[in-house]
Structures are given as C-alpha cells and as structure tokens.
Scaffold this motif. Structure first.
Motif, PDB file in Angstrom:
ATOM      1  N   ALA A  35       9.320  20.005  16.222  1.00 50.44           N
ATOM      2  CA  ALA A  35       9.001  18.965  17.204  1.00 50.44           C
ATOM      3  C   ALA A  35       9.943  17.773  17.034  1.00 50.44           C
ATOM      4  CB  ALA A  35       7.542  18.533  17.069  1.00 50.44           C
ATOM      5  N   ALA A  36      10.201  17.388  15.803  1.00 53.46           N
ATOM      6  CA  ALA A  36      11.123  16.272  15.545  1.00 53.46           C
ATOM      7  C   ALA A  36      12.536  16.628  15.989  1.00 53.46           C
ATOM      8  CB  ALA A  36      11.101  15.904  14.061  1.00 53.46           C
ATOM      9  N   ALA A  37      12.977  17.848  15.721  1.00 60.94           N
ATOM     10  CA  ALA A  37      14.313  18.285  16.122  1.00 60.94           C
ATOM     11  C   ALA A  37      14.427  18.328  17.645  1.00 60.94           C
ATOM     12  CB  ALA A  37      14.625  19.655  15.520  1.00 60.94           C
ATOM     13  N   GLU A  38      13.371  18.766  18.325  1.00 62.25           N
ATOM     14  CA  GLU A  38      13.395  18.798  19.788  1.00 62.25           C
ATOM     15  C   GLU A  38      13.458  17.392  20.369  1.00 62.25           C
ATOM     16  OE1 GLU A  38       9.953  21.229  20.619  1.00 62.25           O
ATOM     17  OE2 GLU A  38      11.173  23.044  20.790  1.00 62.25           O
ATOM     18  N   ARG A  39      12.739  16.432  19.758  1.00 60.91           N
ATOM     19  CA  ARG A  39      12.821  15.040  20.207  1.00 60.91           C
ATOM     20  C   ARG A  39      14.237  14.502  20.016  1.00 60.91           C
ATOM     21  NH1 ARG A  39       7.736  14.764  17.650  1.00 60.91           N
ATOM     22  NH2 ARG A  39       8.705  13.901  15.780  1.00 60.91           N
ATOM     23  N   ALA A  86      19.513  12.935  22.238  1.00 57.12           N
ATOM     24  CA  ALA A  86      20.966  13.106  22.216  1.00 57.12           C
ATOM     25  C   ALA A  86      21.474  13.545  23.582  1.00 57.12           C
ATOM     26  CB  ALA A  86      21.354  14.114  21.138  1.00 57.12           C
ATOM     27  N   TYR A  87      20.736  14.398  24.260  1.00 58.30           N
ATOM     28  CA  TYR A  87      21.139  14.849  25.599  1.00 58.30           C
ATOM     29  C   TYR A  87      21.119  13.675  26.572  1.00 58.30           C
ATOM     30  CZ  TYR A  87      21.530  17.655  29.817  1.00 58.30           C
ATOM     31  OH  TYR A  87      21.962  18.188  31.007  1.00 58.30           O
ATOM     32  N   VAL A  88      20.048  12.887  26.530  1.00 57.72           N
ATOM     33  CA  VAL A  88      19.943  11.719  27.407  1.00 57.72           C
ATOM     34  C   VAL A  88      21.089  10.752  27.113  1.00 57.72           C
ATOM     35  CG1 VAL A  88      18.540   9.675  27.934  1.00 57.72           C
ATOM     36  CG2 VAL A  88      17.471  11.935  27.831  1.00 57.72           C
ATOM     37  N   LYS A  89      21.389  10.528  25.839  1.00 55.22           N
ATOM     38  CA  LYS A  89      22.478   9.630  25.465  1.00 55.22           C
ATOM     39  C   LYS A  89      23.807  10.149  25.997  1.00 55.22           C
ATOM     40  CE  LYS A  89      24.618   7.165  21.589  1.00 55.22           C
ATOM     41  NZ  LYS A  89      25.698   6.773  22.444  1.00 55.22           N
ATOM     42  N   ALA A  90      24.024  11.451  25.916  1.00 52.64           N
ATOM     43  CA  ALA A  90      25.270  12.029  26.427  1.00 52.64           C
ATOM     44  C   ALA A  90      25.395  11.795  27.928  1.00 52.64           C
ATOM     45  CB  ALA A  90      25.335  13.521  26.099  1.00 52.64           C
ATOM     46  N   PRO A 128      25.303  16.589  33.851  1.00 53.22           N
ATOM     47  CA  PRO A 128      24.619  17.813  33.428  1.00 53.22           C
ATOM     48  C   PRO A 128      25.482  19.058  33.630  1.00 53.22           C
ATOM     49  CG  PRO A 128      23.078  16.389  34.559  1.00 53.22           C
ATOM     50  CD  PRO A 128      24.443  15.763  34.709  1.00 53.22           C
ATOM     51  N   ASP A 129      26.275  19.083  34.717  1.00 53.07           N
ATOM     52  CA  ASP A 129      27.159  20.233  34.948  1.00 53.07           C
ATOM     53  C   ASP A 129      28.230  20.346  33.864  1.00 53.07           C
ATOM     54  OD1 ASP A 129      25.830  21.154  37.186  1.00 53.07           O
ATOM     55  OD2 ASP A 129      27.109  20.052  38.595  1.00 53.07           O
ATOM     56  N   GLU A 130      28.806  19.208  33.477  1.00 53.23           N
ATOM     57  CA  GLU A 130      29.822  19.225  32.419  1.00 53.23           C
ATOM     58  C   GLU A 130      29.225  19.709  31.104  1.00 53.23           C
ATOM     59  OE1 GLU A 130      32.792  15.586  33.723  1.00 53.23           O
ATOM     60  OE2 GLU A 130      30.895  15.094  32.765  1.00 53.23           O
ATOM     61  N   LEU A 131      28.042  19.199  30.791  1.00 50.54           N
ATOM     62  CA  LEU A 131      27.386  19.618  29.550  1.00 50.54           C
ATOM     63  C   LEU A 131      27.050  21.107  29.599  1.00 50.54           C
ATOM     64  CD1 LEU A 131      25.090  16.520  28.968  1.00 50.54           C
ATOM     65  CD2 LEU A 131      27.134  17.160  27.663  1.00 50.54           C
ATOM     66  N   LYS A 132      26.634  21.580  30.769  1.00 50.62           N
ATOM     67  CA  LYS A 132      26.308  22.997  30.924  1.00 50.62           C
ATOM     68  C   LYS A 132      27.541  23.862  30.688  1.00 50.62           C
ATOM     69  CE  LYS A 132      24.071  26.232  34.063  1.00 50.62           C
ATOM     70  NZ  LYS A 132      23.362  26.396  35.342  1.00 50.62           N
ATOM     71  N   LYS A 133      28.705  23.422  31.205  1.00 45.42           N
ATOM     72  CA  LYS A 133      29.951  24.160  31.000  1.00 45.42           C
ATOM     73  C   LYS A 133      30.320  24.224  29.519  1.00 45.42           C
ATOM     74  CE  LYS A 133      31.870  23.206  35.534  1.00 45.42           C
ATOM     75  NZ  LYS A 133      32.859  22.436  36.315  1.00 45.42           N
ATOM     76  N   LEU A 134      29.873  23.228  28.758  1.00 51.18           N
ATOM     77  CA  LEU A 134      30.122  23.205  27.312  1.00 51.18           C
ATOM     78  C   LEU A 134      29.055  23.988  26.545  1.00 51.18           C
ATOM     79  CD1 LEU A 134      31.111  19.444  26.959  1.00 51.18           C
ATOM     80  CD2 LEU A 134      32.649  21.425  26.821  1.00 51.18           C
ATOM     81  N   GLY A 135      28.119  24.584  27.274  1.00 46.66           N
ATOM     82  CA  GLY A 135      27.049  25.342  26.622  1.00 46.66           C
ATOM     83  C   GLY A 135      25.913  24.466  26.151  1.00 46.66           C
ATOM     84  N   SER A 193      12.217  22.567  26.483  1.00 44.77           N
ATOM     85  CA  SER A 193      10.985  21.771  26.550  1.00 44.77           C
ATOM     86  C   SER A 193      11.026  20.800  27.717  1.00 44.77           C
ATOM     87  CB  SER A 193      10.743  21.031  25.237  1.00 44.77           C
ATOM     88  OG  SER A 193      11.805  20.127  24.988  1.00 44.77           O
ATOM     89  N   GLY A 194      12.204  20.270  28.047  1.00 45.68           N
ATOM     90  CA  GLY A 194      12.324  19.371  29.183  1.00 45.68           C
ATOM     91  C   GLY A 194      12.068  20.092  30.487  1.00 45.68           C
ATOM     92  N   ARG A 195      12.566  21.309  30.613  1.00 48.66           N
ATOM     93  CA  ARG A 195      12.333  22.090  31.824  1.00 48.66           C
ATOM     94  C   ARG A 195      10.868  22.465  31.949  1.00 48.66           C
ATOM     95  NH1 ARG A 195      17.294  24.490  30.171  1.00 48.66           N
ATOM     96  NH2 ARG A 195      16.201  26.285  29.345  1.00 48.66           N
TER      97      ARG A 195
END
Length: 100
Positions: free
Chosen positions: A42-46, A51-55, A62-69, A75-77
């Motif tokens: 749970a802590a790792a998912e938070r 980190a995703y929001v910060k990026a 989101p498309d650029e991040l998706k291209k980077l895998g 959990s967000g979905r």
C-alpha cells in the motif's frame, strides 16, 4: 493394569500440545508477514501514484509516459471504475415488475 504416572502423562500431554502450539505459532507468523507485506505494498502504491502525478506536473504527458512503459498504476484505474454511480433496482418502478 500398570499404574499410571501422572507426571509422565502430563509431560506427554504437554509434548502433544507443544506440537500443536508450534503450528499455530507458524500460522500467526505467516499471517503477520502477509499483513506487513500488504502495508508495504500500500505504501509503495501511494509512492508510485505520487511519483506519477509529479511526472505529469513536471511536463510529461500520459502518452509520453505510456511510451516509456510507465502507465498509470492499476489502483488509479480501479478507483475511476468504482466512481460510477450504482443504480438500485428496487428504487425505480421503470425497471421493476409492472402491474397488469
């Protein structure tokens, strides 16, 4: 019939109980490990979500991040899917049985 020795009988009973107690002790340890790992997950998912929001705030789309895998965490979905309103079939006459 041979005489029963109370101390020997108690020692045998304790030995039997000790083996049973050991299995419960192992079960408790396993359950505690599961609990600890769930808390760590749970802590790792938070941390991952932050980190995703910060990026994305730092300019990554989101498309650029998706291209980077680096797709959004599952959990967000899941939360978005749960946000849909749930209709209660018992509160509406249009979906219930009709009177003839």
């Amino acid at each position: 019939m041979p005489a029963l020795n109370i101390e020997a009988t108690k020692n045998q009973a304790r030995a039997l109980l000790d083996s049973r107690i050991k299995s419960v002790e192992a079960l408790v340890q396993a359950r505690q490990r599961v609990t600890d790992l769930k808390e760590q997950l749970a802590a790792a998912e938070r941390d991952d979500k932050r980190a995703y929001v910060k990026a994305t705030r730092d300019g990554w789309s989101p498309d650029e991040l998706k291209k980077l895998g680096l797709e959004p965490a599952a959990s967000g979905r899941r939360r978005k899917a749960q946000a849909k309103p749930v209709e209660n079939p018992g509160t509406s006459d249009s979906h219930g049985s009709q009177a003839n």
